[in-house]
Each structure stands twice: as structure tokens, then as C-alpha cells.
Design an enzyme around this catalytic site. Structure first.
Site, PDB file in Angstrom:
ATOM      1  N   HIS A  11      -5.994   2.678   0.539  1.00  6.91           N
ATOM      2  CA  HIS A  11      -4.761   3.807   1.770  1.00  6.91           C
ATOM      3  C   HIS A  11      -5.639   4.673   2.925  1.00  6.91           C
ATOM      4  CE1 HIS A  11      -3.360   3.230  -2.441  1.00  6.91           C
ATOM      5  NE2 HIS A  11      -3.761   3.480  -3.265  1.00  6.91           N
ATOM      6  N   ASP A  48       1.146  -1.539  -0.108  1.00  9.75           N
ATOM      7  CA  ASP A  48       0.011  -0.206  -0.287  1.00  9.75           C
ATOM      8  C   ASP A  48       0.845   0.973  -0.119  1.00  9.75           C
ATOM      9  OD1 ASP A  48      -0.962   2.445   1.032  1.00  9.75           O
ATOM     10  OD2 ASP A  48      -2.512   0.588   1.574  1.00  9.75           O
ATOM     11  N   HIS A  49       1.235   2.005  -0.697  1.00  6.44           N
ATOM     12  CA  HIS A  49       2.223   2.420  -1.131  1.00  6.44           C
ATOM     13  C   HIS A  49       1.814   4.015  -0.313  1.00  6.44           C
ATOM     14  CE1 HIS A  49       0.088   4.880  -4.462  1.00  6.44           C
ATOM     15  NE2 HIS A  49       0.694   6.292  -4.102  1.00  6.44           N
TER      16      HIS A  49
END
Ligand code: BG6
Length: 494
Positions: free
Chosen positions: A244, A181-182
Site C-alpha cells: 500500500h 492491493d485494496h
């Protein structure tokens, strides 16, 4: 968080190495890690693609992507010698034998001690088959560590996520799966924990006695660009909220962990996610707003509506905007709404958290009949990384008027130079076996369950789309969501 080791030998195999993510993020990040001596000479990278390319062709491509994305390219020529290309049809089991051969050869050549990291930068439909093939070709049978890094989306609902997870687990254990999950690699997202747990002044106030509401926004100016095909079958709820947005909420809401070990942090995040109140039926309508952008202008330039975007159904009911009021049913947060909002084609690119504190018990500065401004803690995640605290102070010598003032900390350019991107942090974590900033299956289960309930209700009722103009902050209902509780979105605050 484990101790960081810069000398981890490893063979990194990237599936989808000729794709956009690899060129924009992965290779520049790996290069920067190497340049900063966070990777040493015991490293080899195999780029997997379908095209007929020689090592030199591929190296030249990687080189130009790095030159495009990283300013200082010192040591680039040396780094490039660690990169190899391998042509492979990922769905063909037989092809993996040659990959095993190359892997073993590179392992010897670079003394990689059998450590293998497989990065799947490909469409999700290939995740399962690649992981099966890695096992059947015995690439997972290695004397060092083996790790699988996968991009989102992880399934399209809880059911499909379970199927995928079961398939991956045949070849990799949960501890070996690193789900990206950047947002969790962004410096200021990682800073949420530090702000909360390394400062004596916030944690005592971090509860329903002192906080009136928390707002989490991730807005984009861009539309769906060239990703219409993927986006149209997902939409903002699955593309942004399930991962996110809920990850940021979990970090804001969780209890202090007993240590910084990934298991301890994760346990608290999972608890927070499990405390999210599930909404069904008309509760979804009262607490969630969906939107889709219409054609308009942004900065004087005409932009088309979502339904006219490339590879999007011209009758599409996919939301490009979601706002929601989340309720966390536990002692700390009962009564404090967490408002979330995300969308495409909004006024600005902003990722921000605003913590709004309750009013002081009695306003002594009533002379002007003006309400005191709320104290705010603003965490700017992007673009201007930093934190600010909004307070009231005396306006002038004679009077007792107050005015809002701001204490700000901005992350300096120097701080930012240390990483090129969230991906760099995440790759380094993964090499170190630190799963803190990756999504665990238990977290995914909770977030999918939450999102599935909303999607189910939405599927029953056709929305009136499009309902917001490109270049605005979403439909009016998003503002009403807060105003009916006596709040408003803190737009344009820094
Ligand atoms: C991705 C979504 O996960 O995040 C994209 O798939 C979105 O649709 C992107 O644009 C936003 O990331 P960032 O880091 O630019 O906020």
C-alpha cells in the site's frame, strides 16, 4: 482505463467463500454492483468452502452478511438466486472435476459465454495449488476469458514471490492475473492521478523546485486483532510498506503517462519504483525507523502490548510501526524526501498525503517576525475523503499579519453512496479486464527488492522493543527522522 461495460456475463468462483473477507467485502460488493445494475442477470457466483452446506444454508449466510454491510437491500432476494455453494478440498485435484461440471452447468443456465473469474480469498499457501488444479481439471480451458484474482501477501520476499509467480504463470498469463492491493481501489487514492493530471495548477509545481517534502501516512488505532498469527511473521514492513505505502508513493512520484491505458500508467509507476534509492547497512538505520507497541490506554480503555496479543510470540521482534525517508533518484525528485509512516495502535485511523511546498523566495510579511506557514496540499484518503489546500491570507484590515486559511473539498455522502467499498471498484475493474488498479509483477519485483534490503539489515540487529506506547504516533525516532531535515509530521491537519 478501458471503457466500462456493465453487461459482462461471468461465472465468479470464490475460494474461501465462507471466510471473513468474502462476507465482509466480496459479497456486499458484488451485491451492490448488481443492485446498481453494474452486473446483469448473466452472472453466477460459486462459493467454495470445506464445510458441508446446502445452497440454502450458504445463501442465508450471504444474505445476513449483506444485510449487515449494505443499507439498502432492494433486489437482495433476486441477487441471492445467482449464488451457489460447492464443497471442495482445494488441495485435492480429483475434487475439481465436480467443480468443472457445476461450472459448465451454470455457464449454460446463465449464458455466461465461458467467462470465468477465480477469486482466491484464501491463505497464500493455497494460491499455487489452486491455480495448478484449475488447469489440470481444465477449468482454465474455456472459450471465454479466464482471470485469477489474488489477495496479498504475494510471497514473503522477492525469492518466494518469484516462486509463486512462476507457479501461477503455468496456468494464467500475466494479463490474466489480478493482484489485489485494496488501497488502489480507494476513491481518493485513485484521485491522486486525477488531481495531478487534470489540473493545470499542480503539475507545474510537482517537482523539486517547489515541493520541499511529501508525507504519506497510514495509521491505525486497532492492534492486530485476531490476525496475530499472520501478522507476527510479516510485520508492518511487509504488511503495509511493500504494497500500500509504496503504491501510493508511486502514484505521487510517477511521470504523467501518455494515456490512461493500464500499460502506460504501469510503465510510469514501474519507472518511479525503480528510481527508489536502495538502502543498505547503516543507511537503513539512518533512513528507517521500526517500532512495536507497548501496553497503554486508548480513549480511557486499557490495551495490551503487541507481545501479549493472541498468537504472537511473547518475545516477538516484529515491527508494528515503520517510518522511512525515501529518496527518488530522478530529475524531478532529486532532493525531495518522501516520508512514509504506518503503524498499528496509533492515535487515529488516518490515511493521508501531505505535500509541503517550499517557502516563498522572500517573506515580505516579516513584521511579526513570524515565519509564514508552509503551503500544503492535503489529500485525505480516509476517513474524511477530500482535498484541502493550505494558504496564507491577510489577517485583519489594518495590519499586514497573515493567517493560514484552508480551501477544502470534501467528498459528499452522495458521492460515497455509489460504492460500498474499494473492493467494489476493483471487482468491476476486473470484470472489465482493466488491470490499472492491480499490482503488476514488475511493480512487485521492485517493491520486494526495496523491502528485502531493509529487512536484511534489520535481521542483523535486534531492536529494543517495545518502543512506543499504544495510542501514540510511534517512537520518538520517527519524529527525529524529519526534524533532522528541518521538517515535522503534519499530524492532526485536515
Ligand atoms: C491490510 C493489512 O492490507 O490493510 C492490515 O493487512 C491493515 O494489517 C489493512 O489493517 C489496512 O487497510 P485500511 O483500508 O483499513 O487502511
Amino acid at each position: 482505463m478501458n471503457t466500462r461495460n456493465k453487461d459482462i456475463p461471468c461465472l465468479i468462483t470464490i475460494f474461501g467463500a465462507t471466510g471473513d473477507l468474502s462476507h465482509r467485502k466480496l459479497f456486499p460488493s458484488l451485491f451492490h454492483l448488481y443492485q446498481q445494475e453494474n452486473l446483469n442477470e448473466h452472472i453466477a457466483i460459486i462459493g467454495i468452502g470445506r464445510r458441508d452446506l446446502t445452497n440454502d444454508d450458504f445463501r442465508n449466510q450471504v444474505k445476513s452478511s449483506i444485510q449487515e454491510h449494505v443499507k439498502d437491500t432492494k433486489h437482495l432476494d433476486k441477487f441471492i438466486t445467482h449464488i451457489f455453494y460447492h464443497k471442495l478440498d482445494v488441495t485435492n485435484k480429483a475434487n475439481y472435476e465436480s467443480l468443472l461440471e457445476v461450472s459448465e452447468r451454470l455457464d449454460q443456465q446463465f449464458q455466461l459465454q465461458g467467462n470465468r473469474l477465480f477469486y482466491l480469498a484464501m491463505a497464500p499457501k493455497f494460491f499455487g495449488v489452486i491455480s495448478d488444479c484449475l488447469k489440470s481439471a481444465e477449468l482454465t480451458n474455456t472459450k471465454g476469458f479466464k482471470r485469477l484474482v489474488i489477495e496479498k501477501p504475494f510471497g514473503s520476499d522477492l525469492e518466494s514471490a518469484k516462486v509463486l509467480n512462476d507457479q501461477l504463470r503455468k496456468s494464467f498469463s500475466e494479463e490474466e492475473i489480478y493482484r489485489i492491493d485494496h488501497y488502489l481501489g480507494k476513491d481518493m487514492v485513485q484521485n491522486i492521478e486525477v488531481l495531478r493530471f487534470a489540473n493545470a495548477m499542480f503539475e507545474p509545481l510537482w517537482n523539486n523546485k517547489y515541493i520541499s517534502n511529501i508525507q504519506v501516512t497510514s495509521s491505525e488505532k486497532l492492534g492486530v486483532e485476531e490476525r496475530g498469527g499472520y501478522y507476527d511473521s510479516n510485520g508492518a514492513l511487509k504488511d503495509m510498506v511493500q504494497n500500500h505505502m509504496l503504491q501510493m508513493v508511486a502514484l505521487l512520484a510517477m511521470e504523467p503517462p501518455i494515456s490512461l491505458n493500464s500499460e502506460d500508467i504501469r510503465a510510469e509507476k514501474v519507472k518511479a519504483l525503480k528510481s527508489l534509492r536502495m538502502f543498505e547497512n547503516d543507511k537503513v538505520r539512518h533512513n528507517f525507523v521500526r517500532g512495536q507497541y507497548d501496553a497503554s490506554e486508548i480513549e480511557g480503555q486499557p490495551v495490551q502490548g503487541y507481545r501479549d496479543e493472541d498468537r504472537v510470540d511473547n518475545q516477538s521482534n516484529t515491527p508494528t510501526f515503520v517510518a522511512g525517508k525515501l529518496t527518488i533518484d530522478n530529475f524531478r525528485w532529486a532532493g525531495v524526501p518522501f516520508y512514509i509512516r504506518t503503524g498499528k495502535r496509533m492515535t487515529s485511523k488516518t490515511i493521508q498525503v501531505v505535500v509541503e511546498f517550499k517557502e516563498v523566495p522572500m517573506n515580505l510579511y516579516y513584521e511579526t517576525d513570524k515565519k509564514l506557514d508552509s503551503n500544503l496540499l492535503v489529500i485525505n484518503i480516509q476517513p474524511n475523503e477530500g482535498v484541502s489546500l493550505h494558504l496564507n491570507a491577510k489577517r485583519n484590515i489594518q495590519g499586514i499579519d497573515t493567517e493560514p486559511v484552508q480551501l477544502s473539498y470534501a467528498m459528499s455522502a452522495q458521492d460515497k453512496m455509489n460504492t460500498v467499498d474499494a473492493y467494489e471498484n476493483l471487482l468491476f475493474d476486473c470484470l472489465n479486464g482493466d488491470a490499472t488498479n492491480f499490482t503488476h509483477w514488475e511493480e512487485l519485483k521492485s517493491t520486494w527488492k526495496f523491502v528485502d534490503a531493509i529487512q536484511e539489515e534489520w535481521d542483523q540487529h535486534e531492536p529494543e522493543f517495545p518502543n512506543y506506547k499504544a495510542g501514540t504516533n510511534g517512537p520518538l525516532e520517527s519524529d527525529l527522522l524529519l526534524s533532522k531535515d528541518g521538517y515535522h509530521w503534519w499530524d492532526g491537519i485536515n
